[in-house]
Design an enzyme around this catalytic site. Structure first.
Site, PDB file in Angstrom:
ATOM      1  N   ASP A 557       0.895  -1.322   0.144  1.00 20.17           N
ATOM      2  CA  ASP A 557      -0.100  -0.151  -0.049  1.00 20.17           C
ATOM      3  C   ASP A 557       0.707   1.463   0.059  1.00 20.17           C
ATOM      4  OD1 ASP A 557      -1.659  -2.173   0.288  1.00 20.17           O
ATOM      5  OD2 ASP A 557      -3.176  -0.790   1.514  1.00 20.17           O
ATOM      6  N   GLU A 791      -3.518  -7.815  13.249  1.00 16.75           N
ATOM      7  CA  GLU A 791      -2.954  -7.160  11.906  1.00 16.75           C
ATOM      8  C   GLU A 791      -1.287  -6.992  11.904  1.00 16.75           C
ATOM      9  OE1 GLU A 791      -5.352  -4.429  10.011  1.00 16.75           O
ATOM     10  OE2 GLU A 791      -4.378  -4.810   7.964  1.00 16.75           O
TER      11      GLU A 791
END
Ligand SMILES: *[C@@H]1O[C@H](CO)[C@@H](O)[C@H](O)[C@H]1NC(C)=O
Ligand SMILES: *[C@@H]1O[C@H](CO)[C@@H](O)[C@H](O)[C@H]1NC(C)=O
Length: 821
Positions: A557, A791
């Site tokens: 990202d 995460e």
């Protein structure tokens, strides 16, 4: 966004896709009347062009034209027909059919119920703020046990499947609730257990009372299941109230809303103010002139009881005639504990954690991490939305099933291409059949161009969880081809199993042309300007809002890349992925006795360290890096306010924009040391004898760069964009925090180099041990502290952050503990 598509040979215009009518083109032919033949040729060319455009338009959603990968599904695989294939729910069962009977659980504590329905648990939602939940045992086939901590209450959901008959057999779920500490004992709890059929399911369900049973069950029949019943048994505890609902719901995405609008609050006249919350029974509109009642597609049984409480929900197939007895009570307990024993035994056989000296609670942690990944495997059906430069707006992909694990049951309960390659490492270690089936489903999603959409949002339930702007997938955009990592892993660790079991080689045979097409797609569409270089497509060169335009396609990202995306850019991570792909295909070709020379050659070419170094080694910083039009001198600033008449206050409500303080130049993007810099090492392309390996190892242990006591951070502390926001609204994501998939790859590479003849092998071994310990220690510590696997982990404190439970690739910690690479 530049497209790199090569024009296709003209004879394609006669393909089945040239369905556009040629008549429109004849109008323009008039002026060439006297050139009869010329006219015909021109008409043909114009028709051809139009047909060709139509052909291009349909390519994006035309399936790859070869034998399908999935040749057995639904009832052809009876032992995996039923499963906990609704990972986005706390608990739900369905079959591997496009349109299934689905069952599920909702619950609430009446003292916490809000009038708007707040407090009812159904989908895994971060906002529910549960202290912990997840499968703690799950074998992917026959049973699972899950624990949920909701405030002072502990809910356990387990299920056991039992083969029998011809329709996928029976199963029973046991739901129990206890209170931790005596304080909340006798508090009221309400369980809502439902059966629903989707719109397109052929069949029916209806509420049924069986004998003198207290709770209303269900009878029904569907194409896949034949006749069946759902009964409730053995409610041990004090039941206060039972009720049911039989109604029509608009779909699986609004089940909870349907229930909320149906709940009735009743004041008990005897006891004055005390309220009961019940379901009203039949709630069906009459339809048609004769006033015939519509058929229900949702039946909910509600039971309100005092904690502690337990009940069983038994699904029984009508095709199972000679059932020795229902799978309930003692029989259920016996079968469950037998399967649990098998599970613990198999877990030790596969991962050897006891033998390695791990303590019981560490092993329990590993089982929970692993089980929530496997128990999070879902079955989805529907069509993605895709777009190419030839389509007018988004178009639907073809409808297809997907059998896949998910990154996070709460936040990402659907398939993600690059995550799945990592999930495959753990799943194939446990059950190769399941993993090959998952791979098969994913590769059936390949279109004729060799492209696979990277995020799979299939079906109503999945769609309702995704913001609109992220739904459409573009066919120019890649994602790291991590399935090559899975395949490489399988070849390395389980090559014997591939040949020993019938069918496995057949799967590889069917996969081969698809791997070739996938490779060609990458090698064609993501190629760079210089020979041997590659470039992720899909970066926005025109954006003014982003500090550094994101590269979503790379999977990383907001990891900093060249500040000004253009044709000159080359990405070292992508180049390494393609190198791995070439070597893996050439290895599979060898096993299948095919000619994989081309891939072997491409591998040799890309693995050649001198070319790699020429394209990606920055002499200035002595590290691997991207190359492109770049400047570090960028900042986000509010634009100057527009001129306004004196005395008028102009509100400062415009978003910050990027300001470039120094012109970009063509150079290595080497001021940003981080995960991307490690790729030649991660994918083991870096020559073990190279002094550059020594430099990479030194950089790894430098705390100013990536090293922390909790694992390796994604971006060096010294990088200009370390922990910087990309826009005002986007906090740093891959700009510092510790990610477990990449750390797994580092540990794996260290293991490799410590076992390869190299002057640096001892050094690699020492770092291997330390990094492995740091990761395991911190993830377990955070699991104990918070109840979750996360995460990512904070690089300063080690604390888990962003979504949870994230038992997608973060569960790779199990393979790190087991030292399986
Ligand atoms: C559960 O049900 C079975 C069969 O009806 C019965 O034999 C058993 O005693 C019950 N167990 C409990 C705890 O109620
Ligand atoms: C990949 O692309 C390069 C450049 O076009 C080509 O030379 C090479 O043969 C391709 N590799 C394969 C395996 O097709």
């Amino acid at each position: 966004m530049a497209r790199q598509r090569k024009p296709l040979p003209v004879d394609h215009t006669n393909s089945r896709h040239s369905k556009k009518s040629p008549s429109k083109t004849q109008v323009n032919g008039g002026i060439f009347l006297y050139w009869r033949q010329g006219l015909v040729v021109i008409c043909l060319v114009i028709a051809g062009v139009i047909g060709y455009m139509g052909y291009l338009e349909t390519r994006v959603n035309t399936p790859f034209d070869e034998q399908k990968m999935v040749i057995k599904s639904g009832l052809d695989v009876p032992d995996r027909y039923w499963g906990s294939y609704r990972p986005g729910l706390y608990f739900g069962m369905k079959t591997r059919d496009p349109y299934s009977l689905v069952t599920g659980l909702m619950w609430y504590f009446p003292h916490q119920l809000h009038p708007d329905g707040g407090g009812i648990r159904h989908w895994c939602e971060d906002g529910d703020n549960l202290d912990r939940y997840g499968w703690i045992e799950h074998d992917g086939r026959t049973f699972g046990v899950q624990e949920i901590e909701d405030g002072p209450f502990k809910i356990t959901t387990s299920f056991v499947k039992k083969p029998g008959g011809r329709r996928g057999g029976d199963w029973t779920a046991r739901i129990s609730v206890t209170s931790q500490g005596s304080q909340m004992r006798y508090e009221l709890v309400s369980f809502l257990l439902y059966s629903a059929i989707e719109e397109k399911t052929k069949g029916w369900i209806k509420p049924s009372r069986f004998g003198n049973q207290l709770l209303t069950g269900v009878t029904g029949e569907t194409d896949g299941l034949g006749a069946f019943t759902v009964k409730f048994y053995n409610h041990s505890g004090q039941v206060e109230d039972v009720s049911y609902l039989s109604t029509i719901t608009e779909g699986l995405h609004v089940l909870k809303e349907t229930v909320i609008t149906s709940l009735r609050v009743i004041t008990d006249p005897q006891k004055g103010i005390q309220k009961r919350i019940i379901l009203p029974g039949e709630l069906l509109p009459s339809s048609g002139a004769e006033g015939k009642r519509a058929e229900p597609n949702l039946v909910v049984t509600q039971v309100t009881a005092r904690v502690p409480f337990e009940l069983e929900m038994a699904f029984e197939s009508g095709s199972y005639f000679d059932r020795p007895g229902s799978l309930i009570g003692e029989a259920y307990s016996r079968e469950l504990s037998r399967l649990q024993d098998d599970f613990h035994h198999k877990f030790e056989e596969k991962f050897r954690l006891e033998a390695k000296g791990y303590k019981p609670d560490e092993i329990a942690f590993a089982k929970a991490a692993f089980s929530n990944l496997l128990g999070g495997v879902g079955y989805f059906y529907g069509a993605s939305r895709v777009e190419s430069s030839y389509t007018r707006g988004p178009v639907p992909y073809w409808k297809a099933p997907l059998y896949s694990a998910v990154p996070s049951r709460s936040f990402f309960p659907r398939g993600f291409l690059w995550d799945e390659g990592f999930h495959g490492l753990l799943i194939s270690s446990w059950d190769l059949d399941i993993e090959l089936d998952i791979i098969s489903h994913w590769f059936d999603l390949m279109n004729v161009e060799g492209w696979i959409p990277r995020e799979q949002i299939l079906g109503q339930e999945a769609l309702s969880k995704v913001p609109e702007q992220f739904v459409t997938q573009r066919n120019t955009n890649a994602n790291p081809p991590t399935f090559f990592l899975t395949l490489h892993f399988i070849l390395q660790n389980f090559a014997d199993k591939l040949t020993e079991k019938e069918g496995h080689l057949g799967t590889l045979e069917r996969l081969y042309p698809r791997l070739q097409a996938w490779f060609d797609w990458f090698n064609g569409t993501q190629i760079g300007d210089l020979s041997g270089s590659y470039r992720w497509r899909g970066r926005d060169a025109l954006t003014k809002r982003e500090l550094n335009p994101v590269t979503l396609t790379s999977g990383l990202d907001d990891y900093p890349r060249a500040s000004h995306p253009d044709m000159n850019e080359r990405h070292v991570d992508l180049r390494c992925w393609i190198t791995l792909a070439a070597s893996t295909i050439s290895e599979i070709a060898r096993i299948l006795n095919r000619n994989g020379q081309k891939y072997g050659n491409t591998y040799d070419y890309l693995a050649d360290n001198s070319l790699l170094n020429e394209l990606h080694w920055s002499p200035r910083t002595q590290s691997y890096a991207d190359f492109g039009l770049h400047t570090d001198a960028v900042v986000l600033k509010h634009p100057p306010p527009p001129k306004s008449p004196p005395g008028h206050q102009v509100p400062q409500n415009t978003d910050k924009i990027r300001v470039v303080l120094k012109d970009p130049e063509l150079r290595f993007v080497d001021s940003s040391f981080g995960y991307v810099s490690l790729f030649p090492f991660l994918l083991q392309i870096l020559d073990p004898a190279s002094p550059k390996l020594n430099k990479v190892l030194d950089d790894l242990i430098n705390p100013e760069l990536l090293w922390t006591n909790y694992g390796l951070r994604s971006l060096a502390k010294t990088a200009p964009l370390y922990m910087k926001r990309n826009t005002e609204h986007d906090p740093p994501y891959w700009r510092g925090p510790i990610w477990i998939n990449l750390n797994y790859m580092v540990v794996r590479a260290l293991d490799h180099y410590s076992k390869t003849d190299s002057p640096y092998r001892e050094k690699a071994k020492t770092i291997y041990q330390e990094l492995k310990q740091n990761l395991i220690k911190n993830i377990i510590k955070e699991y104990r502290r918070t109840g979750y696997i996360w995460e990512q982990y904070n690089d300063k404190t080690g604390q888990g952050q962003r979504s949870r439970p994230f038992t997608g690739w973060s569960s790779l910690v199990v393979l790190i503990m087991a030292e399986i690479y």
